[in-house]
Design an enzyme around this catalytic site. Structure first.
Site, PDB file in Angstrom:
ATOM      1  CD  GLU A 294      -2.922  -0.587   1.984  1.00  0.00           C
ATOM      2  OE1 GLU A 294      -2.961  -1.017   3.323  1.00  0.00           O
ATOM      3  OE2 GLU A 294      -4.007  -1.838   1.919  1.00  0.00           O
ATOM      4  CG  ASP A 373      -7.402  -5.752   4.691  1.00  0.00           C
ATOM      5  OD1 ASP A 373      -7.303  -6.286   6.108  1.00  0.00           O
ATOM      6  OD2 ASP A 373      -7.983  -4.696   4.580  1.00  0.00           O
ATOM      7  CD  GLU A 401     -10.033  -1.698   7.620  1.00  0.00           C
ATOM      8  OE1 GLU A 401      -9.283  -2.284   8.730  1.00  0.00           O
ATOM      9  OE2 GLU A 401      -9.799  -1.232   6.919  1.00  0.00           O
TER      10      GLU A 401
HETATM   11  O1  GCW Z   1      -7.002  -3.190   5.980  1.00  0.00           O
HETATM   12  C1  GCW Z   1      -6.386  -2.629   5.181  1.00  0.00           C
HETATM   13  C2  GCW Z   1      -6.417  -1.053   6.346  1.00  0.00           C
HETATM   14  C3  GCW Z   1      -5.244  -0.427   6.306  1.00  0.00           C
HETATM   15  C4  GCW Z   1      -4.419  -1.084   7.046  1.00  0.00           C
HETATM   16  C5  GCW Z   1      -3.830  -2.050   6.197  1.00  0.00           C
HETATM   17  C6  GCW Z   1      -2.468  -2.815   7.330  1.00  0.00           C
HETATM   18  C7  GCW Z   1      -2.586  -0.186   8.350  1.00  0.00           C
HETATM   19  O2  GCW Z   1      -7.933  -0.367   6.077  1.00  0.00           O
HETATM   20  O3  GCW Z   1      -6.266   0.835   7.212  1.00  0.00           O
HETATM   21  O4  GCW Z   1      -2.904   0.512   7.208  1.00  0.00           O
HETATM   22  O5  GCW Z   1      -4.631  -2.639   6.013  1.00  0.00           O
HETATM   23  O6  GCW Z   1      -2.551  -3.658   7.427  1.00  0.00           O
HETATM   24  O7  GCW Z   1      -1.539  -2.602   6.562  1.00  0.00           O
END
Ligand code: GCW
Length: 689
Positions: A294, A373, A401
């Protein structure tokens, strides 16, 4: 702060006269402390014990160095060999170190309790167990136990940023930072350390894995004294401090013009950083690294791979016994939705499996529980079991989340337990995920469990008071994965609300039902997502459908789901061992709850339950919203309401009301979407818009 919300499961409520409390008053009037006199954790254990006994039993125990000639007492003792605070002198993550035994001895007319720890931390865990037992009104004989944690590393990851915000935080602002600085007054951090230690946590990383400009500086001479203040607080509770680092730090801080892991200057830079850190924090745990993920920097920029990157840091840490925890959340977040050959679910395995055996022995890979995720339902990551020569830990997400952001109730312990119990079939026996991460399956040197915290500066810590159960449950389950989710729920409810069956039974039932309720009114059958982009709260079925994140449901007028089979799909199923591979690959054998994760099927496809996919969507969404409303009524029942203090009762009631309302929104958006796509009416003729 003295409120019941703040005290969470450490209520320390004053106990009445009579037994078993009078027995404890008699038994615990004198405490004999032996061994590791200088260990701060032992002082913490003694202080916690005295405070707890004072608060609950109204006694002020006398502390002795030697066993008295006669009469009752409690003996606290650590194992003979001294354990220094210095990281590199002892194998720090040896499971046995944190074990304890509680005994009740009754001989020659004297009753005595004995608490032995293999270390001061062991004693501390035993003290909390003793206090929990008293709090629940257990007879002394019920406290007799011998325990050692299943996992060496029992870690919490904070996603807190220096500006005081928390990425994916739903319980207020950071308790660690304000306006770019570490807070002056660390009392709240201390109270947090206490909560964590009470459920056996022994490691914490205190900044977000997304390391920004400011936090990049935490490893500099300027900020290390500040970080050391925080480390000191956690040290008292036997919790090692870790930092998330910026892989490009040498470059970002302007010291070098590269962060190439194979560059001599870069290696030297990190070696110096490590020396500096250990000068300030001799028992520093190590680094957590999100690299090439990311948009975070990493070794790819220099044509190097993850092993090159992790090993470079590992070399810097090795002389001090420090660890490098390297995250496997690596995937293409710039995917073209039209490209059907790329599958985000495959990414972690495709990136890391080929590197098995190349990592140094102080590196651990941190693998999210599922391949996507933290969705409400995902299969288990196929990396578990596949990497047989690499230290690993699993990563869970306590912060909700994708599971209602602590506005909805979603007790996640049953989900984590399912993951830990999953048989990877990487070996003939003992191949469950829990035995991968406890290190026993492949004989790993370091291993364990990490999870993203759900706390902030909200008075209740977790926003939703019942979300405290997830933090508590995470610790307990990580200590002992054999505990049942029900038992953990019940323990937590007892400790938090007092032992009234009229309160704790309904709470246990609410918690146990909540994951499935949430799943029912949100994304169906394992397909995931369907949430408002970026915020991830609330329904938006096509929110991620034409985006670059690799998270699609492929719904059209005929059907939906992602074909991840070997013959026709992305081939993701091939990453599992047999027979999991065949189970997921086969339409007939695939479990209903994951059907749309693995297969694209027509709406008329019949599940094992006998329902068609479309009818399943309608039924679960109606049922889920109804059950959410039911939660509200359970909580409002007078027998429960009258036994919970009004503030806590109201705080929960407000959240449940929002959930009930919002669940209807989810229900109607999802049902309407699929009704309009498919044109298939609900068999039962309920209202769909
Ligand atoms: O789930 C995603 C989240 C991000 C997060 C990323 C990760 C910290 O939306 O906010 O960043 O995973 O785990 O690195």
């Amino acid at each position: 702060n003295d409120s019941t919300l703040y005290k969470a499961w450490l209520q320390d409520e004053r106990k009445p006269e009579g037994d078993p409390f009078d027995t404890y008053r008699r038994l615990l009037g004198r405490i004999v402390v032996k061994g590791e006199q200088h260990a701060r954790v032992l002082s913490t254990a003694v202080a916690e014990l005295i405070n707890g006994l004072q608060a609950m039993l109204g006694i002020q125990p006398e502390v002795l160095n030697e066993l008295p000639q006669e009469g009752s007492c409690l003996v606290l003792r650590t194992a003979a060999e001294p354990v220094s605070g210095l990281a590199h002198e002892v194998p720090r993550w040896d499971t046995g170190r944190d074990a304890f035994a509680l005994r009740w001895v009754s001989a020659d007319g004297t009753e005595r309790m004995e608490l032995d720890g293999t270390s001061a931390s062991g004693v501390l865990y035993g003290v909390f167990r003793l206090l929990f037992g008293i709090s629940r009104g257990w007879e002394p004989v019920r406290l007799v136990t011998e325990e050692q944690p299943a996992n060496q590393l029992r870690m919490i990851n904070q996603w807190d940023d220096a500006d005081g915000s928390i990425e994916r935080g739903y319980a207020g602002a950071s308790i660690f930072y304000r306006e770019g600085e570490i807070v002056r007054d660390l009392q709240r951090v201390r109270d947090y350390a206490r909560l964590l230690a009470s459920v056996g946590i022994n490691a914490i990383s205190i900044n977000n894995v997304n390391v920004h400009e400011r936090e990049t500086r935490w490893v500099t001479e300027e900020y290390l004294p500040e970080v050391a203040r925080v480390a000191e607080v956690f040290r008292d509770y036997g919790i090692a401090l870790f930092l998330s680092i910026n892989f490009a730090a040498p470059l970002s801080l302007g010291d070098l013009d590269t962060s190439d892991p194979l560059d001599e200057g870069v290696r030297q830079w990190w070696a110096e950083a490590a020396t500096r850190i250990y000068r300030h924090i001799p028992d520093f745990g190590g680094f957590v690294v999100k690299a090439d993920s990311e948009h975070r920097p990493g070794p790819f920029a220099y044509g190097r791979d993850h092993a090159d990157g992790a090993n470079m840091l590992a070399e810097a840490m090795a002389p001090f016994g420090g660890l490098v925890i390297w995250r496997c959340f690596v995937y293409n977040c710039m995917q073209d939705w039209r490209d059907r050959s790329t599958d985000r679910a495959r990414a972690a395995y495709d990136h890391f499996k080929p590197l098995d055996g190349r990592f140094h022995d102080n590196v651990l890979l941190q693998i999210k529980n599922g391949p996507m995720d933290f969705q409400v339902r995902e299969p288990v990551s196929p990396l578990f079991g596949a990497m047989q020569q690499t230290n690993q830990m699993i990563e869970f997400q306590i912060t909700q989340e994708y599971t209602g952001q602590q506005r909805h109730l979603c007790y996640l312990v049953p989900q984590w337990k399912q993951v830990l119990d999953f048989n990877t079939h990487a070996a003939d026996a003992g191949a469950e995920v829990k035995h991968v991460v406890d290190g026993s399956l492949f004989g790993m040197k370091y291993s364990g469990v990490a999870a993203v915290s759900n706390i902030g500066d909200d008075e209740s810590w977790t926003g939703h008071p019942l979300a405290q159960a997830n933090l508590y449950g995470y610790g307990r389950l990580t200590w002992d994965p054999e505990l049942s989710a029900e038992r953990i729920a019940e323990e937590w409810a007892d400790l938090t609300f007092g032992d009234h069956p009229e309160v704790t039974h309904p709470i246990r039932e609410m918690l146990m039902a909540s994951w499935s309720i949430y799943e029912n009114y949100t994304a169906p059958l394992g397909v995931g997502w369907m949430v408002v982009p970026h915020y991830h709260y609330g329904p938006d079925v096509d929110g991620y459908e034409y985006s670059r994140w690799g998270t699609y449901h492929f719904a059209d007028r005929d059907g939906m789901g992602v074909d991840r089979t070997i013959a026709k799909g992305t081939g993701y199923t091939s990453q599992y061992f047999s027979p999991n591979k065949e189970m997921y690959d086969s339409l007939e054998k695939c479990p209903d709850e994951l059907l749309l994760f693995f297969h694209h099927v027509p709406y008329s496809y019949r599940l094992h339950s006998g329902k068609t996919v479309i009818q399943h969507i309608y039924d679960t969404h109606f049922a889920g919203a109804e059950a959410a409303e039911e939660l509200m009524h359970t909580w409002a029942a007078p027998a429960l309401r009258d036994r919970v203090d009004p503030r806590r009762h109201a705080a929960v009631a407000n959240r449940l009301a929002e959930q009930a309302e919002h669940a209807k929104h989810w229900r109607d958006v999802v049902n309407t979407y699929f009704y309009r796509k498919s044109g298939v009416p609900d068999e039962r003729g309920r209202t769909i818009y």
